[in-house]
Design a protein around this motif. Sequence first.
Motif, PDB file in Angstrom:
ATOM      1  N   VAL A 141      -3.233  -0.323  -5.276  1.00 22.52           N
ATOM      2  CA  VAL A 141      -4.427  -0.608  -4.479  1.00 22.52           C
ATOM      3  C   VAL A 141      -4.974   0.699  -3.908  1.00 22.52           C
ATOM      4  CG1 VAL A 141      -5.341  -1.848  -2.489  1.00 22.52           C
ATOM      5  CG2 VAL A 141      -3.596  -2.920  -3.937  1.00 22.52           C
ATOM      6  N   PRO A 142      -6.258   1.006  -4.140  1.00 20.33           N
ATOM      7  CA  PRO A 142      -6.816   2.292  -3.687  1.00 20.33           C
ATOM      8  C   PRO A 142      -7.143   2.284  -2.196  1.00 20.33           C
ATOM      9  CG  PRO A 142      -8.502   1.012  -4.808  1.00 20.33           C
ATOM     10  CD  PRO A 142      -7.226   0.228  -4.935  1.00 20.33           C
ATOM     11  N   THR A 143      -6.887   3.410  -1.550  1.00 22.30           N
ATOM     12  CA  THR A 143      -7.276   3.622  -0.158  1.00 22.30           C
ATOM     13  C   THR A 143      -7.948   4.990  -0.047  1.00 22.30           C
ATOM     14  OG1 THR A 143      -5.109   4.563   0.427  1.00 22.30           O
ATOM     15  CG2 THR A 143      -5.391   2.184   0.714  1.00 22.30           C
ATOM     16  N   TYR A 144      -8.652   5.207   1.052  1.00 13.82           N
ATOM     17  CA  TYR A 144      -9.451   6.421   1.209  1.00 13.82           C
ATOM     18  C   TYR A 144      -8.733   7.500   2.012  1.00 13.82           C
ATOM     19  CZ  TYR A 144     -13.255   3.803  -0.870  1.00 13.82           C
ATOM     20  OH  TYR A 144     -14.027   3.083  -1.756  1.00 13.82           O
ATOM     21  N   THR A 145      -7.605   7.167   2.620  1.00 12.73           N
ATOM     22  CA  THR A 145      -6.687   8.133   3.204  1.00 12.73           C
ATOM     23  C   THR A 145      -5.282   7.717   2.769  1.00 12.73           C
ATOM     24  OG1 THR A 145      -6.488   6.822   5.238  1.00 12.73           O
ATOM     25  CG2 THR A 145      -8.128   8.598   5.233  1.00 12.73           C
ATOM     26  N   PRO A 146      -4.307   8.632   2.760  1.00 15.96           N
ATOM     27  CA  PRO A 146      -2.945   8.223   2.411  1.00 15.96           C
ATOM     28  C   PRO A 146      -2.440   7.175   3.402  1.00 15.96           C
ATOM     29  CG  PRO A 146      -3.162  10.614   2.386  1.00 15.96           C
ATOM     30  CD  PRO A 146      -4.416  10.083   3.016  1.00 15.96           C
ATOM     31  N   LEU A 147      -1.861   6.095   2.883  1.00 18.18           N
ATOM     32  CA  LEU A 147      -1.384   4.995   3.724  1.00 18.18           C
ATOM     33  C   LEU A 147      -0.061   4.465   3.195  1.00 18.18           C
ATOM     34  CD1 LEU A 147      -4.602   2.818   4.281  1.00 18.18           C
ATOM     35  CD2 LEU A 147      -3.469   4.272   5.971  1.00 18.18           C
ATOM     36  N   LEU A 148       0.680   3.828   4.085  1.00 19.01           N
ATOM     37  CA  LEU A 148       1.859   3.065   3.713  1.00 19.01           C
ATOM     38  C   LEU A 148       1.744   1.683   4.343  1.00 19.01           C
ATOM     39  CD1 LEU A 148       4.745   2.657   2.602  1.00 19.01           C
ATOM     40  CD2 LEU A 148       5.588   3.613   4.770  1.00 19.01           C
ATOM     41  N   LEU A 167       0.856  -1.198   0.000  1.00 12.85           N
ATOM     42  CA  LEU A 167       0.000   0.000   0.000  1.00 12.85           C
ATOM     43  C   LEU A 167       0.881   1.233   0.000  1.00 12.85           C
ATOM     44  CD1 LEU A 167      -2.847  -0.759   2.617  1.00 12.85           C
ATOM     45  CD2 LEU A 167      -2.977  -0.907   0.129  1.00 12.85           C
ATOM     46  N   GLY A 168       0.486   2.252  -0.763  1.00 14.66           N
ATOM     47  CA  GLY A 168       1.227   3.502  -0.769  1.00 14.66           C
ATOM     48  C   GLY A 168       2.514   3.419  -1.552  1.00 14.66           C
ATOM     49  N   SER A 169       3.491   4.265  -1.191  1.00 10.54           N
ATOM     50  CA  SER A 169       4.753   4.369  -1.928  1.00 10.54           C
ATOM     51  C   SER A 169       5.936   4.361  -0.975  1.00 10.54           C
ATOM     52  CB  SER A 169       4.787   5.665  -2.752  1.00 10.54           C
ATOM     53  OG  SER A 169       3.760   5.678  -3.731  1.00 10.54           O
ATOM     54  N   LEU A 170       7.001   3.681  -1.393  1.00  4.92           N
ATOM     55  CA  LEU A 170       8.240   3.625  -0.627  1.00  4.92           C
ATOM     56  C   LEU A 170       9.325   3.071  -1.541  1.00  4.92           C
ATOM     57  CD1 LEU A 170       9.320   3.991   2.370  1.00  4.92           C
ATOM     58  CD2 LEU A 170       9.070   1.507   2.571  1.00  4.92           C
ATOM     59  N   LEU A 171      10.537   3.605  -1.416  1.00  4.09           N
ATOM     60  CA  LEU A 171      11.700   3.091  -2.136  1.00  4.09           C
ATOM     61  C   LEU A 171      11.468   3.024  -3.642  1.00  4.09           C
ATOM     62  CD1 LEU A 171      12.545   0.226   0.377  1.00  4.09           C
ATOM     63  CD2 LEU A 171      13.989   2.223  -0.080  1.00  4.09           C
ATOM     64  N   GLY A 172      10.700   3.985  -4.161  1.00  2.00           N
ATOM     65  CA  GLY A 172      10.437   4.049  -5.589  1.00  2.00           C
ATOM     66  C   GLY A 172       9.371   3.100  -6.076  1.00  2.00           C
TER      67      GLY A 172
END
Length: 331
Positions: free
Chosen positions: A180-187, A170-175
Amino acid sequence: MTNPERDPAEITCRSVPAPGVEVMEPRDVPLGGPRAMTVRRTLPQRHRSLIGAWCFVDHYGPDDVADTGGMRVTPHPHTGLQTVSWLFTGEVEHRDSAGHRALVRPGEVNLMTAGRGISHSEISTAATRRLHGAQLWVALPDSDRDTDPGFDHHVPEPVTGPGWEARVFLGSLLGSTSPVPTYTPLLGAELLLEPGTTLELEVEETFEHGALVDTGVLDVGGTEAKQHELAYVPPGERRLVLTAHDAAVRLLLLGGPPFGESIVMWWNFVGRSHEEIVAFREEWQRQIAPGGAVVGDSQDVVDGRFGVVLGDRHAPIPAPPLPNARLKERS
């Protein structure tokens, strides 16, 4: 996964600021009878209920299914949240009342959106000998918590570097960015660190983070977190420094901006008031059987907020009694 506590307490969830890294220890919660598997619950806790929108963290295994019976969570309801399933070992079959059927496998994320209401079951497959993974919940913001139920599946490609490997689900990390869609920003990411490896991560400064240690001992910015512990890092950090010392480390890294809303979480429901939770419970009890008595076949009822878990012939789980005190709505 359901919350299996016999007397689940009301939990009014809100983010609490902290001055530095905080290490939280899990508590053991059995999923059923004396031969049932046990999960380690690190979130929510009395002093901290959310990390971003993450509101529930269960961690289990590695369990010998011959001893525990594996995962056998029969149809049960959810509202106002998303469930995130992540496995290290084993296989679990997911079925839900929106018509989705899927296998949860190691390195593959399954995300179910409950929205206004859904029911589902999670049963480990006959081929599973060892079961090991995590079940996570995400609270939906008020603007989206009545959305339609849904389901997403994703197999993240591993990202590697000297002494480390990552899978961003979920989200973005290390490029790497998950679709997958989420309703608030998540990692959400699984990280593997070889012994002696230090990994410096560029992270969102507005996020708070939690590092759930699956194996080994992890150093998080100078604070040690042992196996099964959850290290919380408050917002304000642009870099996270993670170090594995004498043994390899596997962890789940979770994050998101402080949720900014209070929620009432009781049993499998996320709501905003006592009245909502009472109504959700009553509707589930009415749906599974007249008078609230559990029936032996989840196919007996085909309507209602929570629907039917298609193809699942296991008895649904009745809701536990509400506490005597009124569930409080807090801002």
